[in-house]
Design a protein around this motif. Structure first.
Motif, mmCIF file in Angstrom:
data_model
loop_
_atom_site.group_PDB
_atom_site.id
_atom_site.type_symbol
_atom_site.label_atom_id
_atom_site.label_comp_id
_atom_site.label_asym_id
_atom_site.label_seq_id
_atom_site.Cartn_x
_atom_site.Cartn_y
_atom_site.Cartn_z
ATOM 1 N N UNK A 225 -3.701 -15.566 27.400
ATOM 2 C CA UNK A 225 -4.452 -15.916 26.197
ATOM 3 C C UNK A 225 -4.431 -14.781 25.169
ATOM 4 N N UNK A 226 -4.659 -13.564 25.628
ATOM 5 C CA UNK A 226 -4.662 -12.433 24.698
ATOM 6 C C UNK A 226 -3.267 -12.193 24.107
ATOM 7 N N UNK A 227 -2.225 -12.338 24.930
ATOM 8 C CA UNK A 227 -0.864 -12.166 24.415
ATOM 9 C C UNK A 227 -0.511 -13.276 23.426
ATOM 10 N N UNK A 228 -0.961 -14.504 23.688
ATOM 11 C CA UNK A 228 -0.705 -15.622 22.781
ATOM 12 C C UNK A 228 -1.435 -15.411 21.455
ATOM 13 N N UNK A 229 -2.668 -14.985 21.524
ATOM 14 C CA UNK A 229 -3.418 -14.699 20.299
ATOM 15 C C UNK A 229 -2.697 -13.655 19.444
ATOM 16 N N UNK A 283 1.536 -23.874 30.774
ATOM 17 C CA UNK A 283 1.110 -24.031 29.382
ATOM 18 C C UNK A 283 1.809 -25.259 28.811
ATOM 19 N N UNK A 284 1.029 -26.300 28.499
ATOM 20 C CA UNK A 284 1.575 -27.521 27.907
ATOM 21 C C UNK A 284 1.402 -27.454 26.385
ATOM 22 N N UNK A 304 3.784 -19.679 35.703
ATOM 23 C CA UNK A 304 3.266 -18.430 35.134
ATOM 24 C C UNK A 304 2.369 -17.763 36.172
ATOM 25 N N UNK A 305 2.848 -16.735 36.791
ATOM 26 C CA UNK A 305 2.072 -15.929 37.739
ATOM 27 C C UNK A 305 2.884 -14.688 38.064
ATOM 28 N N UNK A 314 4.770 -14.516 29.217
ATOM 29 C CA UNK A 314 4.579 -15.933 28.912
ATOM 30 C C UNK A 314 3.774 -16.120 27.635
ATOM 31 N N UNK A 315 2.707 -15.336 27.449
ATOM 32 C CA UNK A 315 1.889 -15.454 26.243
ATOM 33 C C UNK A 315 2.671 -15.149 24.979
ATOM 34 N N UNK A 316 3.491 -14.093 25.021
ATOM 35 C CA UNK A 316 4.304 -13.753 23.851
ATOM 36 C C UNK A 316 5.341 -14.834 23.562
ATOM 37 N N UNK A 317 5.925 -15.396 24.611
ATOM 38 C CA UNK A 317 6.946 -16.428 24.419
ATOM 39 C C UNK A 317 6.342 -17.711 23.853
ATOM 40 N N UNK A 318 5.128 -18.037 24.266
ATOM 41 C CA UNK A 318 4.478 -19.248 23.760
ATOM 42 C C UNK A 318 4.317 -19.203 22.247
#
Length: 340
Positions: A225-229, A283-284, A304-305, A314-318
């Motif tokens: 979540x933090x990486x996606x943000x 992550x959908x 993702x684990x 994974x967060x950065x790629x999303x």
């Protein structure tokens, strides 16, 4: 009673008792008196001194006869000498060796496959059964999977993420497992709370749910979540109000998209645990999900684990995937078709 008759009966009884005593004496003499033809006893014991002040005789030093004489009736009488020692019968037994398992013969192809998968391949067997180590590992993984399904996300984690919680129409875990349709719809209270607390018409709406693995959320969601943000912020993409859904299903993103009219929804959810990992999260993503959206319009980044896609990566790629969805205004197979 006639005295003469009594006298006759008494005389007969006396004669009978006398005959019985004579017979007993004869039998006793036959038993106790050995005949000349009798052989020596099978076991011959030497008498010890009755007077303890006298020294005990030493039959080994004074006589060549053994303490116990054994007779072999199958052949001629033979005496076993007491002087026989263990050196007369040297042991032919091999020295003891440490126990070792048989060497496992695994083909080169199986060895190569084991390096690229955590699956249970080439583990061998003991007879018709799995080896003890393999069986115990299986039971451990199975227990971890059960705990993941029936576990709950802690309130502490939700506070760290600064998200509020809503519920579906599911009442408990058993109903959640047996009634997937109820996990795809929000409760009436949840709808009211989402509409009052969330930003309307966001570009990207992020939602989180334990799904079928609370362990996956506990282990991975904070980093993802933090990486996606951070990734979306760097791309100047607006983010809505994130919230957590207890016991949600994937298709619940359709009803949320209908409520908030979001452009893109990113749904972070715990996946069904397996016997290799019970902490896998997915992550959908979907462009403008609405009631009636087909599964072909959804996209997923799974596994993702720590043993699969690292959470931070994974967060950065999303973030890049969301950018691509907004660029082509499509997701799923439609995005693939437009890119091609």
């Amino acid at each position: 009673m006639n005295e003469q008759l009594v006298s006759m009966i008494t005389q007969l009884v006396m004669e009978k008792m006398k005959m019985s005593n004579d017979t007993s004496n004869n039998l006793s003499e036959e038993i106790t008196t050995p005949t000349v033809e009798q052989r020596e006893p099978l076991i011959k014991f030497y008498e010890t001194a009755v007077n303890h002040s006298e020294a005990l005789p030493n039959p080994i030093a004074t006589s060549d006869q053994p303490l116990i004489k054994l007779y072999n009736h199958a052949s001629s009488t033979q005496e076993y000498s007491h002087s026989a020692t263990i050196e007369d019968h040297p042991s032919t037994a091999e020295p003891a060796k440490a126990f070792q398992f048989e060497a496992e013969t695994i083909s080169e192809s199986v060895q190569a496959a084991k390096k690229h998968t955590p699956a249970r391949i080439g583990v061998g067997r003991a007879g018709t059964r799995p080896k003890t180590k393999t069986w115990l590992k299986f039971r451990l993984d199975h227990a971890a999977a059960v705990d993941a399904v029936y576990g709950e996300v802690t309130e502490e984690l939700l506070q760290k993420l600064n998200v509020f919680q809503v519920t579906t129409r599911v009442t408990d875990k058993e109903e959640y497992i047996t009634r997937p349709d109820l996990g795809r719809r929000l409760s009436d209270e949840a709808k009211a709370l989402i509409q009052s607390s969330c930003k309307a018409r966001p570009t990207v709406q992020i939602i989180i749910s334990n799904g079928l693995s609370a362990s996956a959320i506990e282990e991975n969601v904070q980093d993802v979540y933090l990486a996606l943000q951070q990734s979306l912020s760097n791309l100047n993409i607006e983010i809505g109000t994130t919230f957590y859904i207890d016991k949600g299903r994937v298709a619940l993103m359709d009803e949320i998209g209908e409520l908030l009219q979001a452009e893109v929804i990113v749904y972070l959810i715990g996946e069904r645990p397996g016997l290799v990992s019970a902490e896998s999260m997915s992550a959908y993503l979907c462009y403008q999900p609405r009631m009636g959206t087909v599964e072909a319009d959804r996209m997923v980044i799974s596994n993702i684990h720590k043993g699969g896609i690292p959470p931070l990566e994974a967060g950065a790629y999303l973030g890049t995937v969301v950018q691509k969805i907004l660029q082509y205004k499509a997701s799923g197979v439609n995005l693939v078709a437009k890119e091609g």
